[in-house]
Design an enzyme around this catalytic site. Structure first.
Site, PDB file in Angstrom:
ATOM      1  N   VAL A  60     -59.259 -54.924 -41.190  1.00  0.00           N
ATOM      2  CA  VAL A  60     -60.476 -55.062 -42.006  1.00  0.00           C
ATOM      3  C   VAL A  60     -60.811 -53.737 -42.684  1.00  0.00           C
ATOM      4  CG1 VAL A  60     -62.956 -55.516 -41.956  1.00  0.00           C
ATOM      5  CG2 VAL A  60     -61.407 -56.960 -40.647  1.00  0.00           C
ATOM      6  N   ASN A 106     -62.515 -53.069 -33.384  1.00  0.00           N
ATOM      7  CA  ASN A 106     -62.167 -54.362 -32.817  1.00  0.00           C
ATOM      8  C   ASN A 106     -63.191 -54.806 -31.770  1.00  0.00           C
ATOM      9  OD1 ASN A 106     -60.960 -51.979 -31.933  1.00  0.00           O
ATOM     10  ND2 ASN A 106     -59.515 -53.051 -30.608  1.00  0.00           N
ATOM     11  N   GLU A 161     -67.084 -59.492 -43.368  1.00  0.00           N
ATOM     12  CA  GLU A 161     -65.904 -59.524 -44.223  1.00  0.00           C
ATOM     13  C   GLU A 161     -65.338 -60.929 -44.234  1.00  0.00           C
ATOM     14  OE1 GLU A 161     -64.679 -57.003 -46.274  1.00  0.00           O
ATOM     15  OE2 GLU A 161     -64.027 -58.990 -46.855  1.00  0.00           O
ATOM     16  N   ALA A 213     -68.920 -69.813 -41.051  1.00  0.00           N
ATOM     17  CA  ALA A 213     -67.822 -70.004 -42.016  1.00  0.00           C
ATOM     18  C   ALA A 213     -66.509 -70.177 -41.262  1.00  0.00           C
ATOM     19  CB  ALA A 213     -67.745 -68.808 -42.966  1.00  0.00           C
ATOM     20  N   CYS A 268     -59.626 -64.122 -35.797  1.00  0.00           N
ATOM     21  CA  CYS A 268     -61.022 -64.543 -35.999  1.00  0.00           C
ATOM     22  C   CYS A 268     -61.391 -65.910 -35.445  1.00  0.00           C
ATOM     23  CB  CYS A 268     -61.349 -64.536 -37.487  1.00  0.00           C
ATOM     24  SG  CYS A 268     -61.600 -62.893 -38.141  1.00  0.00           S
TER      25      CYS A 268
HETATM   26  C1  UDX Z   1     -59.933 -66.182 -41.478  1.00  0.00           C
HETATM   27  C2  UDX Z   1     -60.924 -66.580 -42.580  1.00  0.00           C
HETATM   28  O1  UDX Z   1     -60.256 -67.376 -43.562  1.00  0.00           O
HETATM   29  C3  UDX Z   1     -61.522 -65.331 -43.207  1.00  0.00           C
HETATM   30  O2  UDX Z   1     -62.497 -65.678 -44.178  1.00  0.00           O
HETATM   31  C4  UDX Z   1     -62.174 -64.505 -42.104  1.00  0.00           C
HETATM   32  O3  UDX Z   1     -62.706 -63.321 -42.643  1.00  0.00           O
HETATM   33  C5  UDX Z   1     -61.174 -64.174 -41.013  1.00  0.00           C
HETATM   34  O4  UDX Z   1     -60.584 -65.366 -40.516  1.00  0.00           O
HETATM   35  P1  UDX Z   1     -57.447 -65.286 -41.434  1.00  0.00           P
HETATM   36  O5  UDX Z   1     -57.533 -65.459 -39.956  1.00  0.00           O
HETATM   37  O6  UDX Z   1     -56.930 -64.009 -41.974  1.00  0.00           O
HETATM   38  O7  UDX Z   1     -58.877 -65.475 -42.094  1.00  0.00           O
HETATM   39  O8  UDX Z   1     -56.489 -66.425 -42.029  1.00  0.00           O
HETATM   40  P2  UDX Z   1     -56.679 -67.935 -42.522  1.00  0.00           P
HETATM   41  O9  UDX Z   1     -56.031 -68.061 -43.837  1.00  0.00           O
HETATM   42  O10 UDX Z   1     -58.067 -68.416 -42.439  1.00  0.00           O
HETATM   43  O11 UDX Z   1     -55.773 -68.740 -41.497  1.00  0.00           O
HETATM   44  C6  UDX Z   1     -56.077 -68.825 -40.117  1.00  0.00           C
HETATM   45  C7  UDX Z   1     -55.070 -69.698 -39.394  1.00  0.00           C
HETATM   46  O12 UDX Z   1     -55.203 -71.066 -39.777  1.00  0.00           O
HETATM   47  C8  UDX Z   1     -53.616 -69.335 -39.668  1.00  0.00           C
HETATM   48  O13 UDX Z   1     -52.884 -69.405 -38.467  1.00  0.00           O
HETATM   49  C9  UDX Z   1     -53.174 -70.381 -40.655  1.00  0.00           C
HETATM   50  O14 UDX Z   1     -51.791 -70.595 -40.638  1.00  0.00           O
HETATM   51  C10 UDX Z   1     -53.948 -71.598 -40.162  1.00  0.00           C
HETATM   52  N1  UDX Z   1     -54.162 -72.638 -41.190  1.00  0.00           N
HETATM   53  C11 UDX Z   1     -54.888 -72.350 -42.307  1.00  0.00           C
HETATM   54  C12 UDX Z   1     -53.671 -73.920 -40.987  1.00  0.00           C
HETATM   55  O15 UDX Z   1     -53.038 -74.213 -39.973  1.00  0.00           O
HETATM   56  N2  UDX Z   1     -53.926 -74.889 -41.937  1.00  0.00           N
HETATM   57  C13 UDX Z   1     -54.636 -74.629 -43.073  1.00  0.00           C
HETATM   58  O16 UDX Z   1     -54.827 -75.563 -43.876  1.00  0.00           O
HETATM   59  C14 UDX Z   1     -55.133 -73.327 -43.264  1.00  0.00           C
HETATM   60  P1  ADP Z   2     -59.723 -55.588 -37.272  1.00  0.00           P
HETATM   61  O1  ADP Z   2     -58.801 -56.751 -37.508  1.00  0.00           O
HETATM   62  O2  ADP Z   2     -61.111 -56.035 -36.893  1.00  0.00           O
HETATM   63  O3  ADP Z   2     -59.728 -54.594 -38.373  1.00  0.00           O
HETATM   64  P2  ADP Z   2     -58.053 -53.799 -35.651  1.00  0.00           P
HETATM   65  O4  ADP Z   2     -57.763 -53.871 -34.187  1.00  0.00           O
HETATM   66  O5  ADP Z   2     -56.942 -53.977 -36.633  1.00  0.00           O
HETATM   67  O6  ADP Z   2     -59.225 -54.850 -35.917  1.00  0.00           O
HETATM   68  O7  ADP Z   2     -58.734 -52.389 -35.992  1.00  0.00           O
HETATM   69  C1  ADP Z   2     -59.745 -51.806 -35.277  1.00  0.00           C
HETATM   70  C2  ADP Z   2     -59.491 -50.294 -35.202  1.00  0.00           C
HETATM   71  O8  ADP Z   2     -60.667 -49.642 -34.680  1.00  0.00           O
HETATM   72  C3  ADP Z   2     -58.342 -49.858 -34.296  1.00  0.00           C
HETATM   73  O9  ADP Z   2     -57.385 -49.145 -35.060  1.00  0.00           O
HETATM   74  C4  ADP Z   2     -59.011 -48.954 -33.224  1.00  0.00           C
HETATM   75  O10 ADP Z   2     -58.213 -47.842 -32.860  1.00  0.00           O
HETATM   76  C5  ADP Z   2     -60.269 -48.492 -33.937  1.00  0.00           C
HETATM   77  N1  ADP Z   2     -61.357 -48.055 -33.048  1.00  0.00           N
HETATM   78  C6  ADP Z   2     -61.892 -48.718 -31.998  1.00  0.00           C
HETATM   79  N2  ADP Z   2     -62.920 -48.028 -31.451  1.00  0.00           N
HETATM   80  C7  ADP Z   2     -63.050 -46.868 -32.164  1.00  0.00           C
HETATM   81  C8  ADP Z   2     -63.930 -45.727 -32.104  1.00  0.00           C
HETATM   82  N3  ADP Z   2     -64.913 -45.650 -31.198  1.00  0.00           N
HETATM   83  N4  ADP Z   2     -63.755 -44.755 -33.010  1.00  0.00           N
HETATM   84  C9  ADP Z   2     -62.768 -44.831 -33.940  1.00  0.00           C
HETATM   85  N5  ADP Z   2     -61.925 -45.874 -34.048  1.00  0.00           N
HETATM   86  C10 ADP Z   2     -62.050 -46.890 -33.181  1.00  0.00           C
END
Ligand code: UDX
Ligand code: ADP
EC number: 1.1.1.22
Length: 463
Positions: free
Chosen positions: A14, A92, A162, A224, A277
């Protein structure tokens, strides 16, 4: 307040892409992304843009343009907090694995640590923005920590969830359906909201920027994701019924998707949804509902997860049953390990659970994924704690070449919908496999008639 310096804590899926796009679109703002993970920051700073830690189509170009100009990646968390007027929290929030709410509630440890660190360092007023998906009323907890442990400066907490989806993050950030900003309904709250609106309005039209109170914003994010996941579980439920009745779920999805009230998106039947998510957010919703005694609400949403778990298990059972009820010592090739195409993220990927089931049946799993390393695959399996690391390592083979991965396999299972899978030379794959050659298409992306013509025994989802 005119924003000139932004800090983002957390350089993950993110924080990284979001800040890269803000920096690209707002050259007048200095954006610093910080993370405790030195390896991750080093990768973001790697001169070779192929090595940035997150694979997203188009991201390398944007990082290349902004990095060193007004986009910086650093491990110096304190300095970045000190200098910024706006601090995004993008760390995270895993599901708790212990104690109250285990397996359901979000572990807010990292969020709390961030809040305490901001409070300690801030010597002037700051706007703190929740970017990570959080349970409703987390802002209240952050505010309490900031106000009680801070240096007497003023904090405004905004919720700015996000909505980007991985694999399309750059496009989603450049052309969002909407930007949601929740804040206090006080005069200071309104000013803080306006400051963030001014950042986004550099590239997003003002009618797409929605402002609400903090709790509505937090709950909208969970809602959502719950609605989207619910659509997938709904169509997946129908896929099982289709398999029994002779209907075809692709045809059903098309027919209902043309109803403008329903709409065509998120109706692809699959081996089950994954990602960081959907499951986490629904479990959060369930936990919150239960904690208010709303058991029917909790049960309603929990069913989306139950259906998804069933769909994954159903897929592995189908493989075992079709291969004459035994996969012991049989090579089964997985095409794809990521939770969806165009990402190297594997969190909650259906592939992990299907592999786990098949390894329990003593299968040998060969994996080819264009973007996922063997190290990641093993880490995903080890995380389940189903067996020790050595046994996982013995059960998993991984390949850099898809044709090698498929050689001598009894069956191929498509777990991720990478476009390239449909383009392979399937005759060549067929010739190299054990016979009968089975294909289990967990994403319905292969050309069934063409495969059957070659001689494959093909099984898709929902037909
Ligand atoms: C999701 C939301 O879409 C996004 O808005 C939010 O911010 C984070 O979570 P993401 O997890 O990145 O995003 O991917 P997404 O495209 O939503 O897919 C999620 C899962 O559902 C995947 O495993 C995908 O393959 C599956 N999927 C999606 C299906 O099985 N069927 C579909 O029709 C759509
Ligand atoms: P997301 O999908 O929500 O972005 P990620 O696990 O990819 O989650 O990223 C979260 C990041 O936040 C990791 O790289 C982790 O090292 C970092 N993080 C967690 N706690 C702290 C903290 N207290 N200060 C700085 N970075 C942190």
């Amino acid at each position: 307040m005119k924003i000139t310096k932004i800090c983002c804590i957390g350089a993950g899926y993110v924080g990284g892409p979001t800040m890269a796009v803000i920096a690209q679109k707002c050259p007048q703002i200095q954006v610093t992304v910080v993370d405790l993970n030195e390896e991750r920051i080093a990768a973001w700073n790697d001169e070779n843009l192929d090595n940035i830690p997150i694979y997203e189509p188009g991201l390398d170009k944007i990082v290349g343009e902004a990095r060193g100009r007004n986009l910086f990646f650093s491990t110096d968390v304190e300095k970045a907090i000190d200098e910024a007027q706006v601090i995004f929290i993008s760390v995270n929030t895993p599901t708790k694995t212990f104690g109250k709410g285990k397996g359901m509630a979000a572990d807010l440890k990292y969020i709390e640590l961030c809040a305490r660190q901001i409070a300690k360092i801030a010597k002037d007023d700051k706007i703190v923005v929740e970017k990570s998906t959080l349970p409703v009323r987390t802002a209240e907890a952050i505010k309490s920590i900031l106000d009680n442990t801070g240096n007497g400066v003023q904090f405004q907490i905004l919720s700015n969830p996000e909505f980007l989806a991985e694999g399309t993050a750059v496009q989603d950030l450049l052309n969002p359906d909407r930007i949601l900003i929740g804040g206090d309904s006080t005069e200071e709250g309104a000013k803080a909201i306006q400051s963030l609106v001014d950042v986004y309005s550099n590239w997003v039209s003002i009618d797409k920027i929605l402002t609400t109170n903090v709790w509505s914003s937090e709950l909208s994010k969970l809602t959502a994701n719950a609605f989207l996941a619910q659509r997938i579980s709904s169509i997946n439920a129908m896929s099982e019924l289709c398999e029994k009745t002779g209907a075809d779920v692709n045809e059903v999805a098309k027919a209902i998707g043309m109803d403008s009230r329903i709409g065509a998106k998120f109706l692809k039947a699959s081996v089950g949804f994954g990602g960081s998510c959907f499951q986490k957010d629904i479990l959060n919703l369930v936990y919150i509902a239960k904690s208010y005694g709303l058991n029917e609400v909790a049960d309603y949403w929990e069913q989306v997860i139950i259906m998804n778990d069933h769909q994954k298990r159903r897929f592995s059972s189908k493989i075992v049953q079709t291969l004459y009820n035994t996969v012991s010592d049989k090579k089964i090739t997985f095409l794809g390990w990521a939770f969806k195409k165009d990402t190297n993220d594997t969190r909650e990927s259906a592939a992990i659970y299907v592999a786990d089931d098949l390894i329990n049946e003593n299968a040998k799993i060969a994996v080819f994924d264009p973007k996922v390393s063997r190290k990641k695959i093993l880490a995903d399996l080890d995380y389940l704690e189903s067996r020790n690391a050595e046994n996982n390592a013995n059960a998993i083979l991984s390949f850099e070449d898809p044709y090698e991965a498929c050689k001598n396999a009894h069956a191929i299972a498509v777990l991720t919908e990478w476009d390239e899978f449909a383009q392979y030379d399937w005759q060549r794959i067929y010739d190299s496999m054990q016979k009968p050659a089975f294909v289990f298409d967990g994403r319905n992306i292969l050309n069934r008639p063409a495969l059957e013509k070659i001689g494959f025994v093909y099984q898709g989802i929902g037909s």
